[in-house]
Design a protein around this motif. Structure first.
Motif, PDB file in Angstrom:
ATOM      1  N   SER A 147      88.833  47.897  57.711  1.00 25.84           N
ATOM      2  CA  SER A 147      87.712  48.133  56.806  1.00 25.84           C
ATOM      3  C   SER A 147      86.853  46.876  56.696  1.00 25.84           C
ATOM      4  CB  SER A 147      88.241  48.522  55.430  1.00 25.84           C
ATOM      5  OG  SER A 147      89.058  49.685  55.523  1.00 25.84           O
ATOM      6  N   GLY A 148      85.637  47.059  56.203  1.00 27.87           N
ATOM      7  CA  GLY A 148      84.767  45.892  56.080  1.00 27.87           C
ATOM      8  C   GLY A 148      83.383  46.251  55.585  1.00 27.87           C
ATOM      9  N   LYS A 149      82.398  45.468  56.037  1.00 30.57           N
ATOM     10  CA  LYS A 149      81.018  45.645  55.590  1.00 30.57           C
ATOM     11  C   LYS A 149      80.085  45.223  56.718  1.00 30.57           C
ATOM     12  CE  LYS A 149      80.024  44.642  51.333  1.00 30.57           C
ATOM     13  NZ  LYS A 149      79.732  43.929  50.051  1.00 30.57           N
ATOM     14  N   VAL A 150      79.011  45.989  56.891  1.00 30.60           N
ATOM     15  CA  VAL A 150      77.985  45.663  57.878  1.00 30.60           C
ATOM     16  C   VAL A 150      76.639  45.730  57.176  1.00 30.60           C
ATOM     17  CG1 VAL A 150      76.887  46.281  60.061  1.00 30.60           C
ATOM     18  CG2 VAL A 150      79.344  46.626  59.772  1.00 30.60           C
ATOM     19  N   ALA A 151      75.953  44.606  57.112  1.00 31.16           N
ATOM     20  CA  ALA A 151      74.617  44.546  56.512  1.00 31.16           C
ATOM     21  C   ALA A 151      74.590  45.195  55.126  1.00 31.16           C
ATOM     22  CB  ALA A 151      73.587  45.200  57.428  1.00 31.16           C
ATOM     23  N   GLY A 152      75.610  44.917  54.347  1.00 32.23           N
ATOM     24  CA  GLY A 152      75.641  45.437  52.987  1.00 32.23           C
ATOM     25  C   GLY A 152      76.215  46.823  52.847  1.00 32.23           C
ATOM     26  N   ILE A 153      76.551  47.489  53.946  1.00 28.60           N
ATOM     27  CA  ILE A 153      77.152  48.825  53.902  1.00 28.60           C
ATOM     28  C   ILE A 153      78.665  48.684  54.026  1.00 28.60           C
ATOM     29  CG2 ILE A 153      77.275  51.100  54.966  1.00 28.60           C
ATOM     30  CD1 ILE A 153      74.588  50.521  53.697  1.00 28.60           C
ATOM     31  N   ASP A 203      72.340  52.796  56.549  1.00 29.68           N
ATOM     32  CA  ASP A 203      71.274  51.901  56.997  1.00 29.68           C
ATOM     33  C   ASP A 203      71.133  52.134  58.501  1.00 29.68           C
ATOM     34  OD1 ASP A 203      69.668  49.830  57.922  1.00 29.68           O
ATOM     35  OD2 ASP A 203      70.470  48.392  56.484  1.00 29.68           O
ATOM     36  N   ARG A 204      69.995  52.662  58.892  1.00 29.32           N
ATOM     37  CA  ARG A 204      69.798  53.020  60.299  1.00 29.32           C
ATOM     38  C   ARG A 204      69.957  51.824  61.225  1.00 29.32           C
ATOM     39  NH1 ARG A 204      65.248  57.262  62.327  1.00 29.32           N
ATOM     40  NH2 ARG A 204      65.871  57.368  64.531  1.00 29.32           N
ATOM     41  N   SER A 205      69.627  50.651  60.741  1.00 31.88           N
ATOM     42  CA  SER A 205      69.660  49.460  61.596  1.00 31.88           C
ATOM     43  C   SER A 205      71.073  49.084  62.034  1.00 31.88           C
ATOM     44  CB  SER A 205      69.000  48.276  60.891  1.00 31.88           C
ATOM     45  OG  SER A 205      69.777  47.850  59.780  1.00 31.88           O
ATOM     46  N   ARG A 248      79.147  52.931  64.124  1.00 32.38           N
ATOM     47  CA  ARG A 248      79.753  53.931  65.001  1.00 32.38           C
ATOM     48  C   ARG A 248      80.793  53.298  65.920  1.00 32.38           C
ATOM     49  NH1 ARG A 248      76.252  58.476  67.924  1.00 32.38           N
ATOM     50  NH2 ARG A 248      74.948  56.687  68.510  1.00 32.38           N
ATOM     51  N   ALA A 249      80.514  52.099  66.403  1.00 31.45           N
ATOM     52  CA  ALA A 249      81.464  51.416  67.280  1.00 31.45           C
ATOM     53  C   ALA A 249      82.761  51.118  66.548  1.00 31.45           C
ATOM     54  CB  ALA A 249      80.841  50.125  67.811  1.00 31.45           C
ATOM     55  N   ARG A 250      82.659  50.707  65.301  1.00 32.16           N
ATOM     56  CA  ARG A 250      83.871  50.380  64.533  1.00 32.16           C
ATOM     57  C   ARG A 250      84.684  51.629  64.215  1.00 32.16           C
ATOM     58  NH1 ARG A 250      82.402  45.172  60.700  1.00 32.16           N
ATOM     59  NH2 ARG A 250      81.004  44.161  62.205  1.00 32.16           N
ATOM     60  N   SER A 272      67.788  63.344  54.399  1.00 30.52           N
ATOM     61  CA  SER A 272      66.968  63.837  55.509  1.00 30.52           C
ATOM     62  C   SER A 272      67.071  62.957  56.754  1.00 30.52           C
ATOM     63  CB  SER A 272      65.500  63.971  55.065  1.00 30.52           C
ATOM     64  OG  SER A 272      64.999  62.735  54.580  1.00 30.52           O
ATOM     65  N   GLU A 273      67.136  61.641  56.574  1.00 30.83           N
ATOM     66  CA  GLU A 273      67.229  60.760  57.736  1.00 30.83           C
ATOM     67  C   GLU A 273      68.567  60.939  58.441  1.00 30.83           C
ATOM     68  OE1 GLU A 273      66.310  56.125  58.995  1.00 30.83           O
ATOM     69  OE2 GLU A 273      66.729  56.606  56.898  1.00 30.83           O
TER      70      GLU A 273
END
Length: 212
Positions: free
Chosen positions: A16-22, A42-44, A50-52, A71-72
């Motif tokens: 587990s962890g965090k990526v760009a605040g997510i 966060d789309r960025s 997905r890789a993780r 919607s996104e």
């Protein structure tokens, strides 16, 4: 309510962890409820997330408050896969069917909950985080009995019912009501559609979207 913090004890800290605040939780050994999802979107950082998830064999999933705009996510191929409801527990005359059990009963608790979710093969790996969770006296577990048999269980953490389950053959007998009545007035989280088994007033809903 911070779902990430609530379910962290049941997830793998290694994965587990965090990526760009997510924040995200992964638990490849027993994907119960909210242990395999990102909390937010966060789309960025979509490809990194997905890789993780792919690394542990789990599809990418994001959990959002019901009032958030999905919607996104939908445009990117995510589909609604589950709805979780934060509920206010209600008192129940059946609560006397239950009793609090110590961390040493982690094996029994794990058996009941994995049978309730029809994944008995996860009993052994699930018992380890359950035992660790309950070694803190602020966390609790209750087992419900019917005709002398242990037939359901509920775990609490930070004064919230994290996970409740009743073995399939005993559903519809008021066992779930006894379990959530036992933790009254604390809130609990249930899967949408289980309100007959686990009655309570909905306070909020969280929607999980999974990338197909």
């Amino acid at each position: 309510m911070d779902l990430h913090e609530l379910y962290l004890p049941l997830a793998s800290r290694q994965h587990s962890g965090k990526v760009a605040g997510i924040s995200y939780l992964l638990q490849p050994n027993f994907p119960l409820l909210l242990t395999n999802t990102a909390f937010g979107f966060d789309r960025s950082v979509l490809e990194e997330l997905r890789a993780r998830f792919t690394q542990v064999g789990a599809p990418l999933a994001c959990t959002l408050l019901e009032r958030s705009d999905p919607s996104e996510l939908v445009a990117l191929g995510f589909r609604l896969s589950a709805t979780f409801e934060l509920c206010q527990s209600e008192p129940s005359p059946r609560a006397y069917w239950t009793e609090q059990v110590p961390w040493s009963e982690a094996w029994t608790l794990s058996r009941l909950l994995t049978e309730a979710y029809n994944v008995p093969e996860w009993r052994f790996p699930f018992s380890h985080p359950v035992g660790k969770l309950l070694q803190n006296p602020n966390n609790q577990a209750f087992v419900a009995y019917l005709y002398g048999d242990a037939v359901g269980a509920i775990l609490t953490y930070q004064e919230v019912g994290l996970l409740a389950g009743v073995v399939p053959e005993r559903r519809g007998n008021g066992v779930g009501a006894a379990l959530v009545g036992r933790i009254y007035p604390r809130p609990f989280i249930r899967l949408a559609g289980t309100e007959m088994e686990f009655p309570g007033q909905v306070q909020d809903r969280f929607i999980r979207y999974t990338l197909e």
